[in-house]
Scaffold this active site. Structure first.
Site, PDB file in Angstrom:
ATOM      1  CE  LYS B 112      -3.803   1.712   2.670  1.00  0.00           C
ATOM      2  NZ  LYS B 112      -4.647   1.754   3.970  1.00  0.00           N
ATOM      3  CB  SER B 187      -8.130   3.648   3.023  1.00  0.00           C
ATOM      4  OG  SER B 187      -7.303   3.036   3.989  1.00  0.00           O
ATOM      5  CB  SER B 211      -8.124   0.746   5.872  1.00  0.00           C
ATOM      6  OG  SER B 211      -8.974   1.807   5.978  1.00  0.00           O
TER       7      SER B 211
END
Lengths: 95, 518
Positions: B112, B187, B211
């Protein structure tokens, strides 16, 4: 409305974010809705309840005061938006 | 040129890698394995690599080809690091040949884009950090490199990890591989979509209020948020420091155990890191859950949950019961307050953490005003997107004079109540089972105009962050052609029991094997 436009502007100043009139007005509506949601917490009696700041039991962690390697100066300065030699350039702080 | 293009380093092909890549062999296995790479797991790749049926360079090239084919649709990557990946793959092949490989050696993955990678942009999908190149690796990055992992690139996300749909990315929203009109969740939408679409074998995400688990649920993959402090957060761009935790997104539970074993462990560079024994999590995959006490908290099955999702969860619970688990009702009465607690605590911490973005040391600088203060305000106006500003303002308000007691202090006290009721239920139960998300993936744009509606996506995942407990989401059904996620929660450091239950469920079902057609 739990908030006023002046308050939104005040918080934006505290947070150092410039805001256009349109932005501030749209924030006012959205933040007010969210703050209204928070009202539900008032239903709970928390008089004798301790706070939880952290979910783990780890307390202040100390380390030995020993010199160790860190990033090279040039590497660290490579991300600086505006520099002069090894100095970081900023605009005048005082009027 | 759009912002995303600036980071878009297209796969370079195999130039310079002729010695490592046998073209004839590559073509043969490419056709054979291409359909399989979409479903290829970490343990599956491990077997292929260890049996020398494929090299890491071949596997990496295949992943890069896959990225080139489908990322135009999913936008799961912010940066693709083809050259670095192939270099790492060459090194991994040498290591495997010398017999020194471990679980993850030579297997391509995505990080990420809020996890620092030395020399590789780490943008947080924000204009503020668009040109930021870290001078050091996050501990997680370093641990994976030490294992011989291959970094394919950086995963798209909601800006600064604030969001539940990846629509808050400053570059481009990520789309759900199961249906491109739907969001992948957030997210960690990039990591979830890249694993789901077969662009990466596994990915690493971060979870502050759901997330990792919520996008895993919406994309039909396994997402694991470990106990707060189990995985070092050194080098993770801070959002809400008392809630943030790093964890794996994978195609199955075995992979999750393998990746977690590699990234967990004490780190002196993270002062919240837990100094606890580090088990080999794959040892907990016994398949046996006889006598395990499962609690089903009634507060997670309330109005607002999609009835079809609820049906799938109940069916899953019956499966666990048929495997010998003892199921009964649990109760977590303060669940409904988690949303308010979370949206006071997380923005408050965010407003402090994001104060560092001043356009002076690194990051975006407006440089258009005459004095420093005006420049600072302009930098933050132009560098942050609307959701980030909203949360900074919310946090600044909750912490400001006159409101601190009513909001921040109150939320921290209710946080204690939420934590205590989990503690009390975990005296009665080994694990708690809930839906991960109240619905399957929703349409892009469906919730962007109403922040509160968007926040409700995380009502079932936020309590675990508030309490600091571990939670996994595993595929447990399909509704309207979209995946449903089952959440398993346990007490702090209960990772092994979670993996054991998740693995037993997976052995008894096929949901994790269904891959989207893209």
């Amino acid at each position: 409305m739990p908030l006023t436009l002046e308050e939104v502007r005040h918080i934006a100043t505290l947070a150092r974010i410039r805001m256009s009139d349109t932005e501030a007005e749209s924030m006012l509506g959205q933040l007010s809705t969210i703050l209204q949601q928070f009202e539900e917490l008032k239903q709970l009696d928390t008089k004798d309840i301790p706070v939880t700041a952290h979910s783990s039991d780890v307390d202040t962690v100390m380390r030995d005061d020993k010199v160790s390697n860190s990033c090279k100066k040039e590497q660290l300065l490579s991300n600086v938006p505006d520099r002069e030699g090894d100095f970081i350039k900023v605009k005048a702080v005082l009027e | 040129m759009s912002m995303v293009d600036r980071h878009w380093i297209l796969p370079v092909g195999v130039i310079g890698f002729e010695e490592s890549l046998n073209f004839q062999h590559y073509k043969e296995i490419r056709d054979m394995v291409l359909s399989d790479i979409i479903a290829l797991t970490v343990h599956g790749a491990r077997d292929l690599l260890d049996r020398r049926e494929i090299s890491s360079v071949e596997l990496t090239q295949m992943a890069l080809d896959r990225i080139q084919d489908v990322d135009i649709k999913t936008k799961a990557f912010v940066t693709v690091t083809s050259q670095e990946a192939l270099n790492q793959a060459v090194a991994a092949d040498v290591r495997i040949a010398s017999g020194k490989g471990s679980f993850l050696t030579g297997i391509p993955m995505q990080l990420k884009d809020n996890i620092c990678t030395k020399g590789i942009p780490t943008t947080c999908s924000s204009k503020m950090l668009e040109n930021f190149i870290p001078t050091y690796d996050a501990t997680v990055t370093r641990k994976l490199y030490d294992e011989g992992a291959v970094l394919l690139g950086k995963g798209n996300m909601d800006e600064f990890a604030m969001g539940s749909s990846t629509e808050n990315s400053a570059f481009s929203p990520t789309r759900n591989p199961w249906n491109l009109d739907k969001v992948p969740g957030g997210s960690s939408g990039g990591p979830a979509a890249s694993v789901s679409a077969g662009e990466s074998i596994y990915a690493i995400g971060s979870d502050t209020g759901g997330s990792i688990r919520q996008p895993a649920s919406l994309c039909g993959v396994v997402g694991f948020k470990p106990t707060y402090g189990l995985v070092s957060r050194y080098g993770l761009v801070a959002f809400a420091s008392s809630l943030d935790q790093i964890g794996p997104l994978t195609k199955d539970v075995t992979d999750s155990a393998m990746v977690l074993s590699a990234i967990a462990g004490y780190d002196p560079l993270d002062s919240t890191s837990l100094n606890s024994p580090k088990p080999d999590y794959t040892k907990s995959l016994t398949g046996d859950i006889k006598g395990i006490r499962i609690g089903v908290p009634k507060e997670y099955f309330v109005e607002g949950i999609d009835p079809d999702v609820e049906k799938e969860i109940h069916r899953s619970i019956e499966i666990l019961e048929s495997l010998g688990a003892i199921v009964s009702e649990a109760s977590l009465p303060h669940t409904s307050y988690a949303l308010s607690v979370y949206y006071i605590i997380a923005p408050s911490e965010a407003s402090a953490n994001l104060a560092r973005y001043d356009g002076v040391k690194y990051g975006y600088a407006a440089n258009s005003e005459a004095n420093m203060w005006d420049d600072l305000e302009r930098t933050r106006q132009e560098g942050f997107g609307p959701e980030v500003k909203r949360r900074i303002l919310l946090g600044a308000y909750a912490l400001s004079a006159g409101y601190y007691d009513a909001y921040y202090l109150k939320a921290q006290k209710v946080r204690t109540l939420i934590r205590q009721e989990f503690e009390s239920e975990f005296k009665k139960f080994d694990v708690l089972i809930t839906p991960t998300s109240p619905s399957v993936a929703f349409n892009l744009g469906e919730k962007t105009t109403d922040p509160l509606k968007m926040y409700l996506n995380d009502i079932f995942t936020m309590p675990a962050n508030i309490a600091g407990i571990p939670g996994i989401s595993i595929p447990a059904g399909i509704v309207n052609g979209l995946p449903v996620g089952l959440q398993i929660l346990a007490k702090p450091l209960g990772e092994e029991i979670i993996l054991r239950v998740a693995h037993a469920f997976e052995q008894a079902t096929e949901w994790h094997k269904i891959r989207p057609e893209i």
